[in-house]
Design an enzyme around this catalytic site. Structure first.
Site, PDB file in Angstrom:
ATOM      1  N   LYS A 215       0.843  -1.207   0.000  1.00  0.00           N
ATOM      2  CA  LYS A 215       0.000   0.000   0.000  1.00  0.00           C
ATOM      3  C   LYS A 215       0.877   1.255   0.000  1.00  0.00           C
ATOM      4  CE  LYS A 215      -3.442   2.379   2.796  1.00  0.00           C
ATOM      5  NZ  LYS A 215      -4.335   2.357   3.937  1.00  0.00           N
ATOM      6  N   GLU A 221      10.517  -4.673   4.457  1.00  0.00           N
ATOM      7  CA  GLU A 221      10.583  -6.097   4.085  1.00  0.00           C
ATOM      8  C   GLU A 221      10.262  -6.276   2.594  1.00  0.00           C
ATOM      9  OE1 GLU A 221       8.935  -4.841   6.644  1.00  0.00           O
ATOM     10  OE2 GLU A 221       9.153  -6.102   8.436  1.00  0.00           O
ATOM     11  N   GLY A 277      -4.833  -1.744   5.099  1.00  0.00           N
ATOM     12  CA  GLY A 277      -4.049  -2.886   4.618  1.00  0.00           C
ATOM     13  C   GLY A 277      -4.720  -4.217   4.911  1.00  0.00           C
ATOM     14  N   ARG A 278      -5.216  -4.386   6.138  1.00  0.00           N
ATOM     15  CA  ARG A 278      -5.805  -5.684   6.520  1.00  0.00           C
ATOM     16  C   ARG A 278      -7.210  -5.863   5.958  1.00  0.00           C
ATOM     17  NH1 ARG A 278      -4.634  -2.354  10.619  1.00  0.00           N
ATOM     18  NH2 ARG A 278      -6.295  -1.475  11.897  1.00  0.00           N
ATOM     19  N   GLU A 363      -4.702  -6.568  14.817  1.00  0.00           N
ATOM     20  CA  GLU A 363      -4.169  -5.257  14.432  1.00  0.00           C
ATOM     21  C   GLU A 363      -5.275  -4.202  14.543  1.00  0.00           C
ATOM     22  OE1 GLU A 363      -0.588  -4.604  11.528  1.00  0.00           O
ATOM     23  OE2 GLU A 363      -2.398  -4.225  10.364  1.00  0.00           O
ATOM     24  N   HIS A 394      -5.426 -33.099  18.094  1.00  0.00           N
ATOM     25  CA  HIS A 394      -4.322 -33.942  18.563  1.00  0.00           C
ATOM     26  C   HIS A 394      -3.173 -33.108  19.099  1.00  0.00           C
ATOM     27  CE1 HIS A 394      -6.132 -37.677  17.136  1.00  0.00           C
ATOM     28  NE2 HIS A 394      -6.704 -36.868  16.257  1.00  0.00           N
ATOM     29  N   LYS A 518       9.630  -1.040  14.001  1.00  0.00           N
ATOM     30  CA  LYS A 518      10.195  -0.740  12.673  1.00  0.00           C
ATOM     31  C   LYS A 518      11.307   0.293  12.801  1.00  0.00           C
ATOM     32  CE  LYS A 518       5.822  -1.047  10.072  1.00  0.00           C
ATOM     33  NZ  LYS A 518       4.902  -0.300   9.227  1.00  0.00           N
TER      34      LYS A 518
HETATM   35  O1  F6P Z   1       2.569  -4.082   9.872  1.00  0.00           O
HETATM   36  C1  F6P Z   1       1.969  -2.874   9.631  1.00  0.00           C
HETATM   37  C2  F6P Z   1       1.414  -2.723   8.255  1.00  0.00           C
HETATM   38  O2  F6P Z   1       1.292  -1.359   8.045  1.00  0.00           O
HETATM   39  C3  F6P Z   1       0.095  -3.427   8.030  1.00  0.00           C
HETATM   40  O3  F6P Z   1      -0.983  -2.739   8.536  1.00  0.00           O
HETATM   41  C4  F6P Z   1       0.094  -3.553   6.556  1.00  0.00           C
HETATM   42  O4  F6P Z   1      -0.858  -4.475   6.113  1.00  0.00           O
HETATM   43  C5  F6P Z   1       1.516  -4.009   6.329  1.00  0.00           C
HETATM   44  O5  F6P Z   1       2.268  -3.257   7.254  1.00  0.00           O
HETATM   45  C6  F6P Z   1       2.048  -3.838   4.946  1.00  0.00           C
HETATM   46  O6  F6P Z   1       2.027  -2.507   4.534  1.00  0.00           O
HETATM   47  P1  F6P Z   1       2.211  -2.107   3.021  1.00  0.00           P
HETATM   48  O7  F6P Z   1       1.086  -2.711   2.247  1.00  0.00           O
HETATM   49  O8  F6P Z   1       2.170  -0.608   3.001  1.00  0.00           O
HETATM   50  O9  F6P Z   1       3.528  -2.637   2.565  1.00  0.00           O
END
Ligand code: F6P
Length: 554
Positions: A215, A221, A277-278, A363, A394, A518
């Site tokens: 987003k 990452e 995002g979620r 979240e 189990h 972060k």
């Molecule tokens: O971990 C925090 C967060 O902002 C989430 O809310 C989001 O889904 C994720 O990181 C990934 O963010 P982006 O889509 O901006 O890479």
């Protein structure tokens, strides 16, 4: 005044008369057992059930009576759940800390709908992106879109994390029987290089399309993995950066960021800041899923979401399934001190369902200050956990049955196995579902010491073999796990989370709690690399970082 503004005029939740009434009622219920509640009402099993779309919901095995439900609904009315819901659907900026509208419901609105943000109808843009995604998916699936060397695309690798990974990854697993089995679809999220390594090691770069899903397009990452993937591709193809255009597309709200990374914005599929995002896998973030299942099935899934949106928006409180699920969670958290909630799907295809819900729920509702910034004095979101049911039986079900904790659980199952299951495996489905029904029964009714003794157990073993029961469960049953049913299920949980956030008076749509780690990771990384600044760290982190450097020979 907007409905979000009126919320602060209310008494705090725990000082409200409705809360006090619930507290009194809880005390009156005392140690009531589900065995008694079922004995008192032979029709409880049917009476305490609801249907929304294809989902049949049995909530009879909950520690509630008609009075509990009436009091909970009064609480929802008094806390303005319906008003906040309507404000959300209208596009008001109910995400107050980020001053954003919360409009995932617009992502599945029909073409002709009108939903405005800042005076602009967002629905045409939603459908323009869906159409662009569909055209692209058709080109890739038909082989018309080829890679840099002219080979057709056979592998899709989605690179994203959190909401840009969990949704499409979960839905891809859930809908595997609807996917083009000729396509290999993988999801890379972890900044641990092992994730990307394992995802691409057996792939032909010439046949691989990377989807960079972010987003913000700033998530470390994702940008790190996407950069490594680009390097891998160019090395494998012995090509220069011109090859990127045929092998990389982006899903983002950040056009300049995408362009800086080197992806042509013509190959970017857009979404908007009013999609959390979620809450985003039914936006452009679902492109990998659409490539796998095709545009028609994707649209069926959106229709499933929309069906439950409309139900949530319009159904009377007594029939409103997300409202009920939200209220039950509030009830157990506040009045039974339940700390967690188990989601136990009896479908192997839902193996990532609970992981997806963890982000959606935790979240959203893992908050400890209210919308006015005041500390809350009540429980907010539970720890959500679980894995497919039979495996869990189990492993950790022992604790649910005989441990000391109150763990409300959702049991999910489907009457029919997926259509393409090998005929020889179809018979196993009855056994799978028998396990689901058996667990609901065992958790609710347990086994009394008298029953255990009557079976001939030695006296000293009776306490060990007794099942107290009285463990609350919701059972959700549908005919089949289809794209529409998956959409219905996800919308159900989205709105359940919404209801709880509204009652707890928290902002379910921000996530400030992810920021600190972060920022610190960015500061610590150079310390690990060159050792500078080690002394400025706290003594624990300094010792760990020092040891790490030694182990790395630095
Ligand atoms: O971990 C925090 C967060 O902002 C989430 O809310 C989001 O889904 C994720 O990181 C990934 O963010 P982006 O889509 O901006 O890479």
């Amino acid at each position: 005044m907007s409905s979000e503004g009126t919320r602060s005029d209310r008494l705090p939740l725990d000082r409200s008369p409705e809360w006090a009434e619930l507290g009194k009622h809880r005390a009156q219920l005392g140690e009531v057992h589900l065995r008694e509640l079922f004995a008192a009402d032979p029709r409880r099993g049917e009476r305490y059930s609801l249907q929304v779309g294809d989902l049949y919901l049995d909530y009879s095995k909950h520690l509630v009576t008609d009075e509990t439900l009436a009091l909970l609904r009064q609480l929802a009315a008094a806390r303005g759940v319906a008003e906040l819901r309507d404000a959300m659907f209208r596009g008001e900026k109910i995400n107050i800390t980020e001053h954003r509208a919360v409009l995932h419901t617009a992502l599945r609105a029909p073409r002709g709908a009108v939903i405005e943000v800042d005076g602009e109808n967002v629905v045409p843009a939603v459908h323009a992106v869906l159409d662009k995604m569909a055209a692209f998916a058709d080109r890739v699936r038909s082989g018309e879109w080829t890679g840099h060397t002219g080979k057709r695309i056979r592998n899709i690798v989605n690179i994203g994390i959190g909401g840009s990974d969990l949704g499409p990854a979960m839905a891809y697993e859930a809908l595997r029987s609807f996917t083009d089995r000729e396509l290999t679809v993988r999801f890379v999220s972890n900044v641990d290089g092992a994730d990307l390594h394992e995802a691409v090691r057996d792939l032909d770069a010439a046949e691989t399309l990377f989807i960079v899903a972010s987003k913000t397009f700033t998530t470390i990452e994702t940008i790190t993995n996407a950069t490594s993937a680009r390097n891998w591709l160019l090395t494998e193809l012995h090509a220069d950066k011109d090859a990127v255009a045929k092998h990389f597309v982006a899903l983002s709200t950040n056009g300049p960021g995408v362009s800086d990374f080197g992806i042509d914005v013509a190959n970017m599929f857009e979404f908007w800041d009013w999609v959390g995002g979620r809450y985003s896998y039914d936006s452009a973030i679902g492109l990998s899923l659409m490539l796998a299942i095709g545009p028609d099935a994707f649209r069926e899934m959106l229709a499933g979401f929309h069906l439950v949106d409309e139900h949530f928006r319009t159904a009377a409180p007594e029939d409103n399934v997300p409202l009920l699920l939200g209220l039950l969670g509030v009830w157990y958290g506040a009045f039974f001190d339940a700390q967690s909630h188990a989601v136990l799907p009896y479908s192997h295809y839902l193996s990532k369902f609970t992981a997806y819900l963890q982000q959606l729920d935790m979240e959203s509702n893992g908050k400890s200050v209210d919308r006015e910034g005041q500390p809350v004095r009540w429980q907010t979101g539970p720890v959500v956990w679980g894995t497919p049911g039979t495996n869990g039986q189990h492993a950790y079900y022992q604790l649910i049955h005989q441990g000391t904790k109150v763990i409300p659980a959702d049991l999910l199952g489907f009457a029919k196995p997926v259509a393409d299951l090998q005929p020889g495996l179809v018979a196993q489905h009855d056994l799978l579902m028998a396990n689901l029904f058996a667990q609901g029964q065992a958790l609710a009714f347990g086994k009394t010491p008298e029953e255990v003794a009557a079976e001939g157990a030695p006296a000293e073993l009776v306490p060990h073999k007794t099942f107290k029961g009285n463990h609350p469960t919701t059972t959700i049953l549908a005919e089949e796990l289809t794209p529409s049913v998956l959409g219905q299920l996800i919308a159900l949980y989205e709105h359940k989370v919404f209801v709880q956030g509204a009652i707890w008076n928290i902002d379910s749509f921000d996530q400030w709690g992810v920021e600190l780690g972060k920022v610190l990771a960015k500061k610590i990384e150079p310390v690990l690399v060159d050792g500078e600044g080690l002394d400025a760290l706290d003594s624990s982190t300094a010792a760990l970082a020092g040891r790490y450097r030694t182990l790395r020979g630095r």
